[in-house]
Design a protein around this motif. Structure first.
Motif, PDB file in Angstrom:
ATOM      1  N   GLN A   1      17.070   3.972  18.038  1.00 19.92           N
ATOM      2  CA  GLN A   1      16.993   2.896  19.030  1.00 19.92           C
ATOM      3  C   GLN A   1      15.552   2.627  19.430  1.00 19.92           C
ATOM      4  N   THR A   2      14.760   3.689  19.550  1.00 19.12           N
ATOM      5  CA  THR A   2      13.342   3.525  19.869  1.00 19.12           C
ATOM      6  C   THR A   2      12.618   2.794  18.751  1.00 19.12           C
ATOM      7  N   ILE A   3      12.890   3.181  17.509  1.00 16.00           N
ATOM      8  CA  ILE A   3      12.223   2.599  16.357  1.00 16.00           C
ATOM      9  C   ILE A   3      12.526   1.110  16.237  1.00 16.00           C
ATOM     10  N   ARG A   4      13.727   0.701  16.573  1.00 11.97           N
ATOM     11  CA  ARG A   4      14.186  -0.663  16.320  1.00 11.97           C
ATOM     12  C   ARG A   4      14.018  -1.609  17.505  1.00 11.97           C
ATOM     13  N   THR A   5      13.485  -1.125  18.622  1.00 14.56           N
ATOM     14  CA  THR A   5      13.408  -1.958  19.825  1.00 14.56           C
ATOM     15  C   THR A   5      11.959  -2.226  20.211  1.00 14.56           C
ATOM     16  N   PRO A   6      11.544  -3.507  20.282  1.00 18.08           N
ATOM     17  CA  PRO A   6      10.175  -3.805  20.723  1.00 18.08           C
ATOM     18  C   PRO A   6       9.941  -3.274  22.129  1.00 18.08           C
ATOM     19  N   ALA A   7       8.712  -2.816  22.388  1.00 16.51           N
ATOM     20  CA  ALA A   7       8.427  -2.261  23.709  1.00 16.51           C
ATOM     21  C   ALA A   7       6.960  -2.420  24.059  1.00 16.51           C
TER      22      ALA A   7
ATOM     23  N   ALA B   1       9.664   7.707  22.859  1.00 11.17           N
ATOM     24  CA  ALA B   1      11.033   7.755  23.393  1.00 11.17           C
ATOM     25  C   ALA B   1      11.051   8.435  24.755  1.00 11.17           C
ATOM     26  N   ARG B   2      10.252   9.465  24.920  1.00  8.01           N
ATOM     27  CA  ARG B   2      10.180  10.153  26.219  1.00  8.01           C
ATOM     28  C   ARG B   2       9.578   9.245  27.281  1.00  8.01           C
ATOM     29  N   LEU B   3       8.562   8.483  26.877  1.00 11.19           N
ATOM     30  CA  LEU B   3       7.944   7.556  27.829  1.00 11.19           C
ATOM     31  C   LEU B   3       8.938   6.522  28.338  1.00 11.19           C
ATOM     32  N   ARG B   4       9.856   6.131  27.470  1.00 10.71           N
ATOM     33  CA  ARG B   4      10.852   5.126  27.885  1.00 10.71           C
ATOM     34  C   ARG B   4      11.781   5.660  28.958  1.00 10.71           C
ATOM     35  N   HIS B   5      11.896   6.974  29.020  1.00  8.41           N
ATOM     36  CA  HIS B   5      12.712   7.564  30.080  1.00  8.41           C
ATOM     37  C   HIS B   5      11.932   7.668  31.384  1.00  8.41           C
ATOM     38  N   ILE B   6      10.614   7.583  31.284  1.00  9.25           N
ATOM     39  CA  ILE B   6       9.780   7.697  32.470  1.00  9.25           C
ATOM     40  C   ILE B   6       9.546   6.335  33.106  1.00  9.25           C
ATOM     41  N   GLU B   7       9.287   5.353  32.246  1.00 14.17           N
ATOM     42  CA  GLU B   7       8.978   4.015  32.765  1.00 14.17           C
ATOM     43  C   GLU B   7       9.616   2.954  31.894  1.00 14.17           C
ATOM     44  N   GLN B   8      10.188   1.953  32.494  1.00 15.76           N
ATOM     45  CA  GLN B   8      10.806   0.860  31.762  1.00 15.76           C
ATOM     46  C   GLN B   8       9.715   0.012  31.111  1.00 15.76           C
ATOM     47  N   SER B   9      10.065  -0.636  29.961  1.00 10.36           N
ATOM     48  CA  SER B   9       9.125  -1.541  29.312  1.00 10.36           C
ATOM     49  C   SER B   9       8.795  -2.690  30.241  1.00 10.36           C
ATOM     50  N   ALA B  10       7.608  -3.261  30.076  1.00 13.18           N
ATOM     51  CA  ALA B  10       7.219  -4.423  30.872  1.00 13.18           C
ATOM     52  C   ALA B  10       8.214  -5.549  30.667  1.00 13.18           C
ATOM     53  N   PRO B  11       8.534  -6.337  31.690  1.00 13.85           N
ATOM     54  CA  PRO B  11       9.536  -7.386  31.564  1.00 13.85           C
ATOM     55  C   PRO B  11       9.084  -8.512  30.640  1.00 13.85           C
TER      56      PRO B  11
END
Length: 311
Positions: free
Chosen positions: A116-122, A170-180
């Motif tokens: 999911q991390t690999i396939r999702t722009p962030a 992937a760990r960072l995504r649990h800490i902070e949401q991607s910019a809107p």
């Protein structure tokens, strides 16, 4: 008239087939400065990119949505994502381009949820997260060393480092949401879901209605959405996925053309051959022979000699 989004291996270079490049390392100014810091919208057929802004800022285009990125931050751009950048002149940081399918194969074995991390722009802000930034940079620098050297096990080391880098993201995504993103991110989300469905079912040659139904739209709406976001029809997306898989199998397996066509869902060898030639300009056997000859060439530039037509 549908927009045509350029497809590059690295921005400004002609796209290479997905089975050739493993990973490449650069510093952002290397490629951005010659283009006056403005990287126009484009895609990479089979490669994801990971950028880390240590200084400066960027206006980032992701599938029709625009995001303001301010250092420190991390950007992840999956394969086939329409993207572009307008960097500030003081921007600095590393960028890695890597074969996405290889990383997905690794993730499937060691950490399936990493897909999911690999396939999702962030776009992930690291403001106030100095420790997290410090954990990322050693991995980027190790990748730089591997990309510059010729030591044994270079590809294995590179893939391992890239996997570790993606785990950190992937760990960072649990800490902070991607910019809107803008409201148009809903369109991007449908495109990503469509691509995921294609990855799962492309061998089954499902009718377009089957994909559209799972997305809650009509086949016509799906095609219009694909043309608007990707510059190609929904059928082109499916055909491109089939051709990509066929090219990889022709190069990396010894399966007969008949066997290969069967695994890709074609009723007979002749039908597969016509389909492949229509989209590449070459018969499957001719493609295999040329590709293998290029790979085995003693010329150091042998891998650059053969670039088959792409969709």
């Amino acid at each position: 008239m549908a927009r045509v989004i350029p497809n590059y291996s690295l921005y400004g270079d002609q796209a290479l087939p997905g089975w050739q490049l493993t990973f490449d390392f650069e510093w952002i100014p290397q490629r951005s400065r010659p283009y006056n810091w403005d990287i126009r919208p484009h895609t990479h057929d089979a490669f994801l990119q990971i950028l880390c802004l240590r200084n400066g800022s960027a206006e980032v285009l992701l599938e029709q949505g625009r995001v303001q990125a301010q250092a420190p931050c991390v950007l992840l751009i999956p394969a086939q994502t329409v993207h572009g950048f307008r960097f500030s002149t003081d921007v600095d940081g590393p960028v890695v381009t890597a074969a996405q399918r290889l990383l997905e194969s690794m993730a499937t074995v060691v950490m399936p949820e990493l897909l999911q991390t690999i396939r999702t722009p962030a776009v992930i802000s690291l403001a106030g997260m100095e420790r997290e930034l410090e954990s990322l940079m050693p991995l980027f620098l190790a990748l730089e060393r591997e990309s510059r050297g010729q030591a044994i096990g270079r590809v294995a080391a590179g893939v391992s480092l890239l996997t570790a880098l993606l785990v950190q993201i992937a760990r960072l995504r649990h800490i902070e949401q991607s910019a809107p993103m803008s409201a148009n991110s809903r369109k991007a989300a449908k495109i990503e879901k469509f691509r995921a469905l294609v990855d799962e079912h492309f061998r089954q040659h499902l009718p377009m209605q089957a994909y559209a139904s799972q997305l809650g739209i009509t086949p016509g709406q799906l095609t219009r959405l694909c043309r608007e976001v990707l510059g190609m029809s929904s059928l082109d997306v499916i055909n491109a996925r089939l051709i990509h898989e066929a090219q990889r199998d022709l190069v990396y397996t010894r399966n007969s053309i008949k066997q290969l066509g069967h695994t890709l869902g074609f009723a007979d060898e002749a039908y597969f051959g016509r389909f492949f030639r229509k989209h590449t300009g070459l018969a499957p056997r001719e493609f295999r022979a040329r590709a293998l000859e290029a790979m085995l060439s003693p010329d150091a530039a042998g891998m650059q000699k053969f670039t088959p037509p792409t969709l």
